[in-house]
Structure formats: structure tokens, C-alpha cells
Design a protein around this motif. Sequence first.
Motif, short mmCIF file in Angstrom:
data_model
loop_
_atom_site.label_atom_id
_atom_site.label_comp_id
_atom_site.label_asym_id
_atom_site.label_seq_id
_atom_site.Cartn_x
_atom_site.Cartn_y
_atom_site.Cartn_z
N ASN A 5 21.58 54.01 61.47
CA ASN A 5 21.36 52.82 60.69
C ASN A 5 22.30 51.67 61.07
O ASN A 5 22.30 50.63 60.43
CB ASN A 5 21.56 53.12 59.20
N LYS A 6 23.07 51.86 62.15
CA LYS A 6 24.10 50.88 62.49
C LYS A 6 23.52 49.51 62.81
O LYS A 6 24.17 48.49 62.61
CB LYS A 6 24.92 51.40 63.67
N GLN A 7 22.30 49.44 63.28
CA GLN A 7 21.70 48.17 63.66
C GLN A 7 21.22 47.37 62.45
O GLN A 7 20.86 46.21 62.59
CB GLN A 7 20.53 48.39 64.63
N ILE A 8 21.18 47.96 61.25
CA ILE A 8 20.69 47.26 60.07
C ILE A 8 21.84 46.44 59.50
O ILE A 8 22.68 46.93 58.75
CB ILE A 8 20.13 48.23 59.02
N ILE A 9 21.89 45.16 59.87
CA ILE A 9 22.91 44.25 59.38
C ILE A 9 22.27 43.32 58.37
O ILE A 9 21.37 42.55 58.69
CB ILE A 9 23.53 43.42 60.53
N PRO A 10 22.70 43.36 57.11
CA PRO A 10 22.06 42.53 56.09
C PRO A 10 22.37 41.05 56.26
O PRO A 10 23.41 40.68 56.82
CB PRO A 10 22.65 43.07 54.79
N HIS A 11 21.46 40.23 55.76
CA HIS A 11 21.69 38.79 55.73
C HIS A 11 22.41 38.44 54.43
O HIS A 11 21.97 38.82 53.35
CB HIS A 11 20.35 38.04 55.80
N ALA A 12 23.53 37.75 54.53
CA ALA A 12 24.34 37.43 53.36
C ALA A 12 24.08 36.01 52.88
O ALA A 12 23.90 35.08 53.68
CB ALA A 12 25.83 37.59 53.68
N MET A 13 24.02 35.86 51.55
CA MET A 13 23.78 34.56 50.95
C MET A 13 24.72 34.37 49.75
O MET A 13 24.80 35.25 48.88
CB MET A 13 22.32 34.43 50.49
N VAL A 14 25.42 33.25 49.71
CA VAL A 14 26.26 32.93 48.57
C VAL A 14 25.36 32.35 47.48
O VAL A 14 24.77 31.29 47.63
CB VAL A 14 27.36 31.92 48.95
N MET A 15 25.26 33.08 46.34
CA MET A 15 24.36 32.67 45.27
C MET A 15 25.00 31.63 44.35
O MET A 15 24.35 30.71 43.89
CB MET A 15 23.95 33.90 44.46
N ASN A 16 26.27 31.81 44.06
CA ASN A 16 27.06 30.84 43.29
C ASN A 16 28.53 31.13 43.53
O ASN A 16 28.87 31.90 44.44
CB ASN A 16 26.70 30.89 41.79
N GLU A 17 29.40 30.54 42.73
CA GLU A 17 30.85 30.65 42.97
C GLU A 17 31.37 32.07 42.85
O GLU A 17 32.45 32.39 43.35
CB GLU A 17 31.62 29.75 41.99
N GLN A 18 30.61 32.97 42.17
CA GLN A 18 31.10 34.31 41.92
C GLN A 18 30.15 35.42 42.40
O GLN A 18 30.38 36.58 42.11
CB GLN A 18 31.34 34.50 40.41
N THR A 19 29.11 35.04 43.14
CA THR A 19 28.08 36.02 43.48
C THR A 19 27.65 35.90 44.94
O THR A 19 27.40 34.79 45.43
CB THR A 19 26.84 35.84 42.58
N ILE A 20 27.55 37.07 45.59
CA ILE A 20 27.04 37.14 46.97
C ILE A 20 25.90 38.15 47.00
O ILE A 20 26.01 39.24 46.42
CB ILE A 20 28.15 37.58 47.96
N ARG A 21 24.82 37.80 47.67
CA ARG A 21 23.70 38.73 47.82
C ARG A 21 23.51 39.09 49.29
O ARG A 21 23.56 38.23 50.17
CB ARG A 21 22.41 38.11 47.28
N PHE A 22 23.28 40.40 49.52
CA PHE A 22 23.04 40.91 50.87
C PHE A 22 21.59 41.41 50.93
O PHE A 22 21.20 42.29 50.16
CB PHE A 22 24.01 42.04 51.20
N ASP A 23 20.82 40.84 51.83
CA ASP A 23 19.39 41.13 51.95
C ASP A 23 19.16 42.04 53.15
O ASP A 23 19.54 41.72 54.28
CB ASP A 23 18.61 39.83 52.12
N PHE A 24 18.51 43.19 52.91
CA PHE A 24 18.27 44.18 53.96
C PHE A 24 16.87 44.10 54.56
O PHE A 24 16.43 45.02 55.23
CB PHE A 24 18.54 45.58 53.42
#
Length: 247
Positions: free
Chosen positions: A4-23
Motif C-alpha cells: 500500500n506504500k504507493q497510496i499517498i492521500p491528498h491533504a486539504m486544510v479545511m479550516n484553522e483546526q482541521t485537516i482532511r486526507f483524501d484516499f
Amino acid sequence: MNRNKQIIPHAMVMNEQTIRFDFGPDTSQETFHTIQQFCQLVENDRNHLLEEVVPSNKTVTVFYRKELLNPRVIIEELLTKWAHRTDSALFVNRRTIEIPVCYDAKFSEDIPRICDHTGLTRDEVIAIHTGTSYKVYMIGFLPGFPYLGELPEVLHVPRLEKPRLSVLKGTVGIGGTQTGIYPLESPGGWNIIGRTPLDLYCLKRIEPFLIRAGDQLQFRSICLEAFNELKEELAREPEMIMQFVKE
């Protein structure tokens, strides 16, 4: 080598206190296992600002206690650790929960509709539904409502054109490609096929929520008499519900 090493999620800053990682768009048990491993990595990171890690079938949302001064630094650190991870260091605890369900006609008003749509008999619908082990991909919609996969394709039936205004607590339903359990009375448009005496959400228990994302669920058919007896027992002793959880 980690497959699974090639599965690198896309990261998005949602607000000042939240980060979302999309797989990505794929929804499968393999993808969700990868998501569970990422959740474990984030929790192991020991960031003192970490508040909560919430997985879904495609994403991981990370909540922090206060505003992040530089979220991009946190993202880079987590993705670097993820790229160099080892599966052995990210043990994912697996629980199996048995869900007793009464499929009596009293609780399964939409099974005739499902039979008409699929060509299956009532007994075949029940056998297929109970013969499958389901992964809990996420909790949402209502407190403790589990989104389960994978529902066998033969049971893929459209949701009701006009949702019901009230679906009782404990109702088991199927709609489209999914099956689920209503933890509270609620409007709903899924096809009703049974009811469980288990309270998925109960404030009287030490752990109010019975089911977590990542659990494995197995439905078991019970008769109406057993349903009534079990419901009475659990009303007297709410903690008895933990007998259905296998670590």
C-alpha cells in the motif's frame, strides 16, 4: 515491500483546526484498511494538539484542539511518516459484532418488495443478508448509524421513492448498495427488512456507542420470541450488550 506504500492521500486544510486526507474514489475493504492504518499513524504521532481522528470510507479528517500556526508542516510530517511506514508498526484492532435480527413479517414490511425486484424468496433474502460479513466504513447520519459494506449485489434494491416520516429504532434496512441499522427513530427511505433488539446508542452504558468505524458486523436471524426476551433483558441490564462484541 509494503503493497500500500504507493497510496499517498491528498491533504486539504479545511479550516484553522482541521485537516482532511483524501484516499481517492475507490471504496473497498482494502482501501478502508489503509485508512485505518493512517488513523493509527496519526494517533501514534503524539501531537499534543490532536483532538480527534475521524475516518470515512474514503477520507480521514483530523481535528486539533486549537488553531494550527502552520498546518502544511504537520501535513508534510505525517505524509513523510506515512511514506516510510511499516505495516507491522500500525496494528489495527479488529472487533466483530454479532447483530441479532428478527426478520418476522411484523418487522420486515419491505421484503415482499425486495422479492418482487430481485426474484428471490423471503428465505433467500434473509439467508443472503445474514450470510455476509460487513465492514463498518463510517458512522454518520444519526448518532451511531453504521454505513456497511459490501452488500451482495443481488440485494441491491432502489430506495423508496417517498421516504417514511418515521422508522423505528433498531430497524435494519437496505438501500441501493448499502445496508444499515437505525439507532434512533428517524425519517428514512431504506427498505425495511428486520429489527434488532440491540440499542446501538444508549447513554445508560459505559460506552454509549456500540459500533465503531472499522468493526466487522455479522447479522444473525432470531425469532420473534427471542427478540422480545432479549429486548427485555437488555432493558434491565444495558451492559449485557457487550456479550455480542468479540475482540
